[in-house]
Design a protein around this motif. Structure first.
Motif, PDB file in Angstrom:
ATOM      1  N   ALA A  14     -11.228 -29.338   1.814  1.00 28.04           N
ATOM      2  CA  ALA A  14     -11.814 -30.627   2.179  1.00 28.04           C
ATOM      3  C   ALA A  14     -12.362 -31.374   0.974  1.00 28.04           C
ATOM      4  O   ALA A  14     -12.303 -32.604   0.907  1.00 28.04           O
ATOM      5  CB  ALA A  14     -12.912 -30.414   3.219  1.00 28.04           C
ATOM      6  N   LEU A  40     -11.894 -35.219  -3.481  1.00 29.26           N
ATOM      7  CA  LEU A  40     -13.065 -35.871  -4.068  1.00 29.26           C
ATOM      8  C   LEU A  40     -13.411 -35.334  -5.446  1.00 29.26           C
ATOM      9  O   LEU A  40     -14.165 -35.972  -6.189  1.00 29.26           O
ATOM     10  CB  LEU A  40     -14.289 -35.694  -3.158  1.00 29.26           C
ATOM     11  CG  LEU A  40     -14.192 -36.204  -1.725  1.00 29.26           C
ATOM     12  CD1 LEU A  40     -15.495 -35.918  -0.979  1.00 29.26           C
ATOM     13  CD2 LEU A  40     -13.881 -37.694  -1.696  1.00 29.26           C
ATOM     14  N   GLN A  73     -15.655 -36.217   4.273  1.00 30.77           N
ATOM     15  CA  GLN A  73     -15.257 -37.619   4.418  1.00 30.77           C
ATOM     16  C   GLN A  73     -16.487 -38.523   4.301  1.00 30.77           C
ATOM     17  O   GLN A  73     -16.454 -39.548   3.619  1.00 30.77           O
ATOM     18  CB  GLN A  73     -14.582 -37.840   5.767  1.00 30.77           C
ATOM     19  CG  GLN A  73     -14.116 -39.278   5.976  1.00 30.77           C
ATOM     20  CD  GLN A  73     -13.407 -39.480   7.307  1.00 30.77           C
ATOM     21  OE1 GLN A  73     -13.046 -38.531   7.995  1.00 30.77           O
ATOM     22  NE2 GLN A  73     -13.209 -40.729   7.685  1.00 30.77           N
ATOM     23  N   GLN A  74     -17.568 -38.113   4.952  1.00 31.57           N
ATOM     24  CA  GLN A  74     -18.815 -38.875   4.873  1.00 31.57           C
ATOM     25  C   GLN A  74     -19.359 -38.881   3.447  1.00 31.57           C
ATOM     26  O   GLN A  74     -19.808 -39.924   2.942  1.00 31.57           O
ATOM     27  CB  GLN A  74     -19.858 -38.289   5.825  1.00 31.57           C
ATOM     28  CG  GLN A  74     -21.164 -39.068   5.856  1.00 31.57           C
ATOM     29  CD  GLN A  74     -22.175 -38.462   6.827  1.00 31.57           C
ATOM     30  OE1 GLN A  74     -21.849 -37.579   7.633  1.00 31.57           O
ATOM     31  NE2 GLN A  74     -23.416 -38.918   6.740  1.00 31.57           N
ATOM     32  N   GLY A  84     -17.644 -38.584   0.703  1.00 30.78           N
ATOM     33  CA  GLY A  84     -16.787 -39.463  -0.090  1.00 30.78           C
ATOM     34  C   GLY A  84     -17.102 -40.932   0.125  1.00 30.78           C
ATOM     35  O   GLY A  84     -17.136 -41.718  -0.828  1.00 30.78           O
ATOM     36  N   GLU A  85     -17.339 -41.299   1.373  1.00 32.44           N
ATOM     37  CA  GLU A  85     -17.638 -42.691   1.692  1.00 32.44           C
ATOM     38  C   GLU A  85     -18.980 -43.124   1.103  1.00 32.44           C
ATOM     39  O   GLU A  85     -19.134 -44.266   0.662  1.00 32.44           O
ATOM     40  CB  GLU A  85     -17.643 -42.881   3.207  1.00 32.44           C
ATOM     41  CG  GLU A  85     -16.249 -42.754   3.829  1.00 32.44           C
ATOM     42  CD  GLU A  85     -16.284 -42.734   5.344  1.00 32.44           C
ATOM     43  OE1 GLU A  85     -17.405 -42.706   5.909  1.00 32.44           O
ATOM     44  OE2 GLU A  85     -15.202 -42.731   5.971  1.00 32.44           O
ATOM     45  N   GLU A 111     -13.181 -29.006  11.513  1.00 32.01           N
ATOM     46  CA  GLU A 111     -13.436 -30.413  11.824  1.00 32.01           C
ATOM     47  C   GLU A 111     -14.762 -30.867  11.219  1.00 32.01           C
ATOM     48  O   GLU A 111     -14.867 -31.963  10.659  1.00 32.01           O
ATOM     49  CB  GLU A 111     -13.444 -30.639  13.331  1.00 32.01           C
ATOM     50  CG  GLU A 111     -12.098 -30.456  14.010  1.00 32.01           C
ATOM     51  CD  GLU A 111     -11.692 -28.996  14.172  1.00 32.01           C
ATOM     52  OE1 GLU A 111     -12.575 -28.102  14.003  1.00 32.01           O
ATOM     53  OE2 GLU A 111     -10.514 -28.740  14.469  1.00 32.01           O
ATOM     54  N   CYS A 157     -22.996 -30.117   8.234  1.00 29.38           N
ATOM     55  CA  CYS A 157     -21.728 -29.408   8.024  1.00 29.38           C
ATOM     56  C   CYS A 157     -21.840 -27.992   8.553  1.00 29.38           C
ATOM     57  O   CYS A 157     -22.648 -27.192   8.064  1.00 29.38           O
ATOM     58  CB  CYS A 157     -21.367 -29.386   6.538  1.00 29.38           C
ATOM     59  SG  CYS A 157     -19.777 -28.579   6.206  1.00 29.38           S
ATOM     60  N   GLN A 182     -14.365 -31.178   7.379  1.00 33.42           N
ATOM     61  CA  GLN A 182     -13.616 -32.384   7.022  1.00 33.42           C
ATOM     62  C   GLN A 182     -14.467 -33.636   7.220  1.00 33.42           C
ATOM     63  O   GLN A 182     -14.473 -34.537   6.379  1.00 33.42           O
ATOM     64  CB  GLN A 182     -12.343 -32.474   7.868  1.00 33.42           C
ATOM     65  CG  GLN A 182     -11.232 -31.534   7.453  1.00 33.42           C
ATOM     66  CD  GLN A 182     -10.659 -31.874   6.092  1.00 33.42           C
ATOM     67  OE1 GLN A 182     -10.247 -30.999   5.335  1.00 33.42           O
ATOM     68  NE2 GLN A 182     -10.605 -33.149   5.758  1.00 33.42           N
ATOM     69  N   ARG A 183     -15.179 -33.676   8.334  1.00 30.96           N
ATOM     70  CA  ARG A 183     -16.031 -34.828   8.628  1.00 30.96           C
ATOM     71  C   ARG A 183     -17.137 -34.968   7.586  1.00 30.96           C
ATOM     72  O   ARG A 183     -17.446 -36.080   7.129  1.00 30.96           O
ATOM     73  CB  ARG A 183     -16.618 -34.671  10.029  1.00 30.96           C
ATOM     74  CG  ARG A 183     -17.401 -35.885  10.526  1.00 30.96           C
ATOM     75  CD  ARG A 183     -17.624 -35.807  12.022  1.00 30.96           C
ATOM     76  NE  ARG A 183     -18.279 -34.554  12.422  1.00 30.96           N
ATOM     77  CZ  ARG A 183     -17.687 -33.603  13.149  1.00 30.96           C
ATOM     78  NH1 ARG A 183     -16.438 -33.747  13.547  1.00 30.96           N
ATOM     79  NH2 ARG A 183     -18.332 -32.503  13.476  1.00 30.96           N
TER      80      ARG A 183
END
Length: 254
Positions: free
Chosen positions: A130, A134, A77-78, A80-81, A70, A64, A73-74
């Motif tokens: 971001a 979550l 997102q990772q 969270g997944e 960007e 990060c 956010q990426r």
């Protein structure tokens, strides 16, 4: 007391080495049962972090760059997944060009001022944006400030202004995120011999002056800062938000 953060998942941003405030936070939180996710800025940082954290926790290390929306956010997102919802985020990230940390305030360049604000202050807003989807209710966000946000510390200059902006961000974010059960606070840590401090001209004098002004004549430790961060991440602190808590052994009193 043990297990204060049992079953909690917390992101810690800003570990550079074992002297980092972020490392002290991560260690104290893990002692209290938290699952800690570490973010790193670049590949060379990952190599150092892997040696520090251990290869067995490689899945908890997420790239990060807080200077990039960007990338932020990426990263979340990772996260969270892989890990689902979060109980908290520790934002221990700041940067200014060393050339801007000396001389007089009028020497600060426009570009240097903007960079310090972007990485050290605005990044907290971007991270909260971001992370918000979550974060559980309740959840906690903690960032790291310093007394230079309030007083004109020699050679701290543009970073002091950035920390003042960071503390203002904490208040506004606390107001807005509170409706979703997220509290936002800052820790004003005493001067510590971290990688960041060594970039300040005359940092040796700054550290000595800070130690001389503590109430017990001893330096604050990263573990003590980490203990306060652990409290702020715990459910014991659900009534605390929008605040700046000093962990400097009384330096701010004088």
């Amino acid at each position: 007391m043990e297990g204060l953060l049992a079953n909690k998942t917390i992101v810690v941003m800003g570990v550079a080495n074992r002297r980092s405030i972020a490392w002290g936070c991560a260690q104290e939180m893990e002692k209290q049962g938290a699952t800690v996710i570490y973010t790193y800025n670049r590949e060379r940082t990952l190599k150092r972090m892997t040696k520090l954290v251990g290869e067995e926790k490689a899945d908890r290390m997420i790239q990060c760059d807080v200077a990039s929306d960007e990338s932020i956010q990426r990263a979340f997102q990772q996260i969270g997944e892989q890990f689902g919802q979060l109980d908290g985020v520790v934002h221990s990230v700041a940067f200014a060009n060393p050339a801007e940390l000396g001389g007089e305030m009028t020497d600060v360049s426009r570009e240097g001022y903007a960079l310090a604000q972007d990485v050290s202050a605005y990044s907290l807003i971007a991270v909260c944006r971001a992370a918000a989807p979550l974060l559980k209710n309740p959840a906690s966000v903690v960032t790291m400030s310093y007394f230079g946000a309030e007083r004109a510390i020699p050679n701290y200059n543009v970073m002091g202004v950035a920390k003042a902006a960071l503390e203002a961000n904490v208040r506004y974010l606390a107001r807005d995120m509170g409706k979703n059960g997220v509290r936002v606070n800052a820790i004003s840590a005493g001067a510590l011999k971290t990688l960041a401090v060594t970039g300040i001209q005359g940092h040796g004098e700054l550290l000595a002056m800070s130690k001389a002004r503590t109430v017990d004549g001893k330096d604050v430790t990263i573990e003590e800062v980490g203990g306060t961060a652990t409290f702020l991440m715990s459910d014991l602190s659900t009534g605390v938000t929008g605040d700046v808590i000093y962990v400097d052994k009384g330096v701010h009193l004088i």
